[in-house]
Design a protein around this motif. Structure first.
Motif, PDB file in Angstrom:
ATOM      1  N   ILE A  77       6.354  33.902  14.423  1.00 35.87           N
ATOM      2  CA  ILE A  77       6.516  35.035  13.518  1.00 35.87           C
ATOM      3  C   ILE A  77       6.807  36.268  14.368  1.00 35.87           C
ATOM      4  CG2 ILE A  77       5.095  34.158  11.625  1.00 35.87           C
ATOM      5  CD1 ILE A  77       2.769  35.802  12.672  1.00 35.87           C
ATOM      6  N   SER A  78       7.472  37.228  13.773  1.00 34.28           N
ATOM      7  CA  SER A  78       7.727  38.483  14.473  1.00 34.28           C
ATOM      8  C   SER A  78       7.253  39.636  13.609  1.00 34.28           C
ATOM      9  CB  SER A  78       9.210  38.630  14.803  1.00 34.28           C
ATOM     10  OG  SER A  78       9.979  38.644  13.626  1.00 34.28           O
ATOM     11  N   SER A  79       6.859  40.715  14.286  1.00 34.39           N
ATOM     12  CA  SER A  79       6.395  41.896  13.568  1.00 34.39           C
ATOM     13  C   SER A  79       6.773  43.132  14.369  1.00 34.39           C
ATOM     14  CB  SER A  79       4.882  41.853  13.365  1.00 34.39           C
ATOM     15  OG  SER A  79       4.218  41.952  14.602  1.00 34.39           O
ATOM     16  N   ASN A  80       6.765  44.267  13.716  1.00 33.34           N
ATOM     17  CA  ASN A  80       7.034  45.546  14.359  1.00 33.34           C
ATOM     18  C   ASN A  80       5.718  46.266  14.583  1.00 33.34           C
ATOM     19  OD1 ASN A  80       9.508  46.353  15.241  1.00 33.34           O
ATOM     20  ND2 ASN A  80      10.238  47.010  13.233  1.00 33.34           N
ATOM     21  N   GLU A  81       5.379  46.515  15.834  1.00 35.57           N
ATOM     22  CA  GLU A  81       4.167  47.255  16.187  1.00 35.57           C
ATOM     23  C   GLU A  81       4.556  48.373  17.135  1.00 35.57           C
ATOM     24  OE1 GLU A  81       1.081  44.755  17.740  1.00 35.57           O
ATOM     25  OE2 GLU A  81       1.338  43.274  16.156  1.00 35.57           O
ATOM     26  N   ASP A  82       4.241  49.588  16.778  1.00 31.77           N
ATOM     27  CA  ASP A  82       4.541  50.760  17.606  1.00 31.77           C
ATOM     28  C   ASP A  82       6.032  50.854  17.930  1.00 31.77           C
ATOM     29  OD1 ASP A  82       1.793  51.282  17.633  1.00 31.77           O
ATOM     30  OD2 ASP A  82       1.508  50.061  19.443  1.00 31.77           O
ATOM     31  N   GLY A  83       6.881  50.508  16.978  1.00 28.93           N
ATOM     32  CA  GLY A  83       8.319  50.601  17.169  1.00 28.93           C
ATOM     33  C   GLY A  83       8.923  49.481  17.990  1.00 28.93           C
ATOM     34  N   GLN A  84       8.124  48.507  18.387  1.00 30.52           N
ATOM     35  CA  GLN A  84       8.617  47.381  19.169  1.00 30.52           C
ATOM     36  C   GLN A  84       8.415  46.092  18.400  1.00 30.52           C
ATOM     37  OE1 GLN A  84       6.523  47.424  22.860  1.00 30.52           O
ATOM     38  NE2 GLN A  84       7.876  48.950  23.782  1.00 30.52           N
ATOM     39  N   THR A  85       9.358  45.180  18.577  1.00 32.12           N
ATOM     40  CA  THR A  85       9.235  43.869  17.943  1.00 32.12           C
ATOM     41  C   THR A  85       8.346  42.987  18.802  1.00 32.12           C
ATOM     42  OG1 THR A  85      11.424  44.076  16.973  1.00 32.12           O
ATOM     43  CG2 THR A  85      10.495  41.866  17.092  1.00 32.12           C
ATOM     44  N   LYS A  86       7.312  42.434  18.199  1.00 29.95           N
ATOM     45  CA  LYS A  86       6.380  41.534  18.887  1.00 29.95           C
ATOM     46  C   LYS A  86       6.568  40.130  18.332  1.00 29.95           C
ATOM     47  CE  LYS A  86       4.042  44.937  20.824  1.00 29.95           C
ATOM     48  NZ  LYS A  86       3.693  45.151  22.165  1.00 29.95           N
ATOM     49  N   GLN A  87       6.515  39.141  19.201  1.00 28.21           N
ATOM     50  CA  GLN A  87       6.649  37.741  18.820  1.00 28.21           C
ATOM     51  C   GLN A  87       5.308  37.034  18.968  1.00 28.21           C
ATOM     52  OE1 GLN A  87       9.520  36.280  17.739  1.00 28.21           O
ATOM     53  NE2 GLN A  87      10.600  38.215  17.901  1.00 28.21           N
TER      54      GLN A  87
END
Length: 102
Positions: free
Chosen positions: A74-84
């Motif tokens: 899954i991917s998400s946006n945290e603090d303007g960055q995409t995290k996997q």
């Protein structure tokens, strides 16, 4: 007792036994359902933007226990960055066995 009554009884018994066997047989969770469960389990902690899952289960061993699993991410946006995040989910129950940030 007529032979037709015996045959009808045998046919009904066979059909009922087959129906019970099919109902009791534990079937794998579909990959789509497993992915949906993972997303719903993590949605309250992180906003999920994208996701993927391998459609074929594979063998996996954890703590000397064998599983058939689906792997995905899954991917998400945290603090303007995409995290996997990668996950491993049990194909029989849909239980998350691993969830790792990259």
């Amino acid at each position: 007792m007529k032979i037709t009554d015996v045959l009808i009884g045998a046919a009904v018994g066979f059909a009922a036994g087959y129906a019970v066997k099919e109902a009791c047989a534990q079937k794998d969770v579909s990959p789509e359902k497993a992915l949906k469960q993972v997303k719903s389990n993590v949605q309250h902690r992180i906003p999920v933007n994208g996701s993927w899952i391998h459609m074929n289960p594979e063998h996996y061993e954890k703590n000397h226990v064998d599983y058939d699993v689906y792997r995905g991410g899954i991917s998400s946006n945290e603090d303007g960055q995409t995290k996997q995040m990668d996950f491993v989910v049990d194909a029989k129950t849909g239980t998350i066995l691993e969830l790792d940030k990259q």
